[in-house]
Design an enzyme around this catalytic site. Structure first.
Site, short mmCIF file in Angstrom:
data_model
loop_
_atom_site.label_atom_id
_atom_site.label_comp_id
_atom_site.label_asym_id
_atom_site.label_seq_id
_atom_site.Cartn_x
_atom_site.Cartn_y
_atom_site.Cartn_z
N SER A 122 0.98 -1.13 -0.10
CA SER A 122 0.02 -0.09 0.06
C SER A 122 0.72 1.26 0.09
O SER A 122 1.61 1.25 -0.79
CB SER A 122 -0.84 0.18 1.29
OG SER A 122 -2.13 0.86 1.11
N ASP A 175 -9.80 -5.16 -4.31
CA ASP A 175 -9.43 -4.15 -3.39
C ASP A 175 -10.25 -2.74 -3.41
O ASP A 175 -10.41 -2.20 -4.52
CB ASP A 175 -8.06 -3.61 -3.76
CG ASP A 175 -7.16 -2.78 -2.84
OD1 ASP A 175 -7.97 -1.95 -2.11
OD2 ASP A 175 -5.87 -3.05 -2.74
N HIS A 209 -7.85 -5.47 0.15
CA HIS A 209 -6.66 -4.70 0.18
C HIS A 209 -5.88 -5.54 1.30
O HIS A 209 -5.73 -4.94 2.36
CB HIS A 209 -7.04 -3.50 0.64
CG HIS A 209 -5.87 -2.41 0.83
ND1 HIS A 209 -5.18 -1.94 -0.50
CD2 HIS A 209 -5.29 -1.65 1.96
CE1 HIS A 209 -4.35 -1.36 -0.25
NE2 HIS A 209 -4.17 -0.86 1.22
#
Length: 230
Positions: A122, A175, A209
């Site tokens: 991320s 995600d 995610h």
């Protein structure tokens, strides 16, 4: 110099996973927003290679605009998560310099930059991409999980021009935080900055995610391929 010494507290406080034999390569892996390096250190222990040193720095705690200025571990401030959002240019560049200083430190201690790989998840993956593309050294590669390229409008002029940089980009197809389309857009842009043959973009059906065992196996294979035992 690829960085300065301001970041060495990052290295001093980092979680590390040592190799079980002589360490001839290193992976510097950067966690996501609000996290710490320890969780990734625990995860990577299962996938470690005996000749590789793994370094998991902890981001400093700063106010994050996206989260109503709440103070949390973050590599730089985030105003939003879409490609057209304003970005924390000075914070991104400062964070990249801090990671480059860790690269310099490892190089001075005997691991050449082409045997050092950056990675992250991320926001950490985003920083690893930016750092590798702007570093004067040819690095061993980048593992970019569920992320994007920060300051993308500054490229290609911001790029150091190392076109033979291996990049593994992985993204969950479910995600909701960083949609897989952003990952695909990033992969397309990266093809203009490095040799397209050096880029692998993998997507994972049903993955949100986060990471998965299948994804981490791909990460291990990538590290093993580009940082082989010597």
């Amino acid at each position: 110099m690829c960085g300065n010494n301001m970041s060495l507290p990052l290295l001093k406080e980092a979680a590390t996973v040592s190799g079980s034999e002589k360490e001839t390569a290193a992976v510097i892996f950067l966690h996501g927003l609000g996290d710490t390096g320890q969780g990734w250190a625990d995860t990577m222990t299962e996938f470690q290679l005996p000749h590789v040193k793994y370094i998991f720095p902890h981001a400093p705690r700063i106010p994050v605009t996206l989260n109503l200025k709440s103070v949390m571990p973050a590599w730089f401030d985030l105003m939003g998560l879409t490609p057209d959002c304003p970005e924390d240019e000075s914070g991104i560049k400062k964070a990249a310099d801090n990671i480059k200083a860790i690269i310099e430190h490892e190089a001075k201690n005997g691991i050449p930059p082409n045997r050092i790989m950056l990675g992250g998840f991320s926001q950490g993956g985003a920083l690893s991409l930016y750092t590798a593309l702007t570093c004067q050294h040819q690095l061993g590669g980048v593992v970019a999980l569920s992320c994007w390229l920060p300051l993308h409008k500054s490229f290609p002029s911001a790029s150091s021009g190392n076109r033979n940089l291996p990049i593994l980009q992985c993204h969950g197809e479910m995600d909701a935080m960083i949609p897989v389309q952003f990952g695909a857009m990033t992969a397309e842009m990266l093809k203009s900055l490095v040799d397209p043959k050096m880029i692998t973009f993998k997507t994972y059906p049903g993955l949100s995610h986060s990471s998965s065992h299948q994804e981490m196996e791909a990460v291990k294979e990538f590290i093993e391929k580009h940082l082989p035992r010597i």
